[in-house]
Design a protein around this motif. Sequence first.
Motif, PDB file in Angstrom:
ATOM      1  N   GLY A   8       0.951  -1.776  -0.149  1.00 42.14           N
ATOM      2  CA  GLY A   8       0.138   0.025   0.226  1.00 42.14           C
ATOM      3  C   GLY A   8       1.176   1.516  -0.120  1.00 42.14           C
ATOM      4  N   ALA A   9       2.408   1.193   0.265  1.00 36.73           N
ATOM      5  CA  ALA A   9       3.081   2.472   0.308  1.00 36.73           C
ATOM      6  C   ALA A   9       3.611   2.572  -1.314  1.00 36.73           C
ATOM      7  CB  ALA A   9       4.660   2.322   0.847  1.00 36.73           C
ATOM      8  N   ASP A  10       2.883   1.794  -2.259  1.00 36.07           N
ATOM      9  CA  ASP A  10       3.227   2.090  -3.409  1.00 36.07           C
ATOM     10  C   ASP A  10       2.713   1.751  -4.604  1.00 36.07           C
ATOM     11  OD1 ASP A  10       5.812   3.723  -2.776  1.00 36.07           O
ATOM     12  OD2 ASP A  10       6.887   1.059  -2.175  1.00 36.07           O
ATOM     13  N   TYR A  11       1.677   1.047  -4.309  1.00 37.38           N
ATOM     14  CA  TYR A  11       0.814   0.582  -5.118  1.00 37.38           C
ATOM     15  C   TYR A  11      -1.008   1.167  -4.224  1.00 37.38           C
ATOM     16  CZ  TYR A  11       4.669  -2.139  -7.048  1.00 37.38           C
ATOM     17  OH  TYR A  11       5.527  -2.076  -7.967  1.00 37.38           O
ATOM     18  N   GLY A  12      -1.474   0.798  -5.696  1.00 34.41           N
ATOM     19  CA  GLY A  12      -3.478   1.674  -5.372  1.00 34.41           C
ATOM     20  C   GLY A  12      -4.052   0.507  -6.737  1.00 34.41           C
ATOM     21  N   VAL A  13      -5.217   0.811  -6.842  1.00 31.46           N
ATOM     22  CA  VAL A  13      -5.842  -0.469  -6.734  1.00 31.46           C
ATOM     23  C   VAL A  13      -6.957   1.619  -7.882  1.00 31.46           C
ATOM     24  CG1 VAL A  13      -8.134  -1.509  -7.511  1.00 31.46           C
ATOM     25  CG2 VAL A  13      -6.540  -2.541  -6.219  1.00 31.46           C
ATOM     26  N   CYS A  14      -6.907   1.428  -9.020  1.00 28.02           N
ATOM     27  CA  CYS A  14      -7.555   2.137  -9.849  1.00 28.02           C
ATOM     28  C   CYS A  14      -9.562   2.373  -9.893  1.00 28.02           C
ATOM     29  CB  CYS A  14      -7.316   2.299 -12.133  1.00 28.02           C
ATOM     30  SG  CYS A  14      -8.285   3.559 -12.081  1.00 28.02           S
ATOM     31  N   THR A  15      -9.669   3.464  -9.375  1.00 28.17           N
ATOM     32  CA  THR A  15     -11.505   3.434  -8.852  1.00 28.17           C
ATOM     33  C   THR A  15     -11.719   4.017 -10.049  1.00 28.17           C
ATOM     34  OG1 THR A  15     -11.288   4.884  -6.600  1.00 28.17           O
ATOM     35  CG2 THR A  15     -11.595   1.813  -6.609  1.00 28.17           C
ATOM     36  N   GLY A  16     -11.127   4.642 -10.857  1.00 24.28           N
ATOM     37  CA  GLY A  16     -11.854   5.673 -11.881  1.00 24.28           C
ATOM     38  C   GLY A  16     -12.505   4.672 -13.045  1.00 24.28           C
ATOM     39  N   ALA A  17     -13.811   5.408 -13.139  1.00 22.23           N
ATOM     40  CA  ALA A  17     -14.522   4.465 -13.461  1.00 22.23           C
ATOM     41  C   ALA A  17     -13.789   5.147 -15.218  1.00 22.23           C
ATOM     42  CB  ALA A  17     -16.216   5.153 -13.535  1.00 22.23           C
ATOM     43  N   ALA A  18     -14.268   5.762 -15.623  1.00 17.43           N
ATOM     44  CA  ALA A  18     -13.610   6.475 -17.205  1.00 17.43           C
ATOM     45  C   ALA A  18     -11.805   6.277 -17.294  1.00 17.43           C
ATOM     46  CB  ALA A  18     -13.785   7.978 -16.971  1.00 17.43           C
ATOM     47  N   SER A  19     -11.281   5.882 -16.805  1.00 17.99           N
ATOM     48  CA  SER A  19     -10.021   5.164 -16.759  1.00 17.99           C
ATOM     49  C   SER A  19     -10.234   3.914 -17.412  1.00 17.99           C
ATOM     50  CB  SER A  19      -8.959   5.023 -15.938  1.00 17.99           C
ATOM     51  OG  SER A  19      -7.604   4.834 -15.791  1.00 17.99           O
ATOM     52  N   VAL A  20      -9.099   3.394 -18.285  1.00 15.13           N
ATOM     53  CA  VAL A  20      -8.797   2.476 -19.394  1.00 15.13           C
ATOM     54  C   VAL A  20      -8.140   1.644 -18.111  1.00 15.13           C
ATOM     55  CG1 VAL A  20      -8.495   3.265 -20.530  1.00 15.13           C
ATOM     56  CG2 VAL A  20      -6.149   2.539 -19.929  1.00 15.13           C
ATOM     57  N   PHE A  21      -7.504   1.811 -16.888  1.00 14.07           N
ATOM     58  CA  PHE A  21      -6.774   0.791 -15.979  1.00 14.07           C
ATOM     59  C   PHE A  21      -8.379   0.622 -14.314  1.00 14.07           C
ATOM     60  CE2 PHE A  21      -3.461   3.225 -17.703  1.00 14.07           C
ATOM     61  CZ  PHE A  21      -2.674   2.411 -17.813  1.00 14.07           C
ATOM     62  N   ASP A  22      -9.906   1.563 -14.625  1.00 17.08           N
ATOM     63  CA  ASP A  22     -10.821   0.833 -13.579  1.00 17.08           C
ATOM     64  C   ASP A  22     -10.303  -0.511 -13.081  1.00 17.08           C
ATOM     65  OD1 ASP A  22     -12.659   1.539 -11.800  1.00 17.08           O
ATOM     66  OD2 ASP A  22     -13.769   1.301 -13.396  1.00 17.08           O
TER      67      ASP A  22
END
Length: 44
Positions: A8-22
């Motif tokens: 969690g210090a460097d990584y996270g889950v993308c939660t942007g619905a408009a993002s290709v990385f969601d």
Amino acid sequence: MALSGRLGADYGVCTGAASVFDGRVRFEHDGGEGFAGREDGSFG
């Protein structure tokens, strides 16, 4: 959303619905402008 523990210090889950990385785990420095910073310097 930041991950818990050491990751969690460097990584996270993308939660942007408009993002290709969601829904994908991303390194904080590879994230888009949508990464939210916290007062303690972490993100999530």
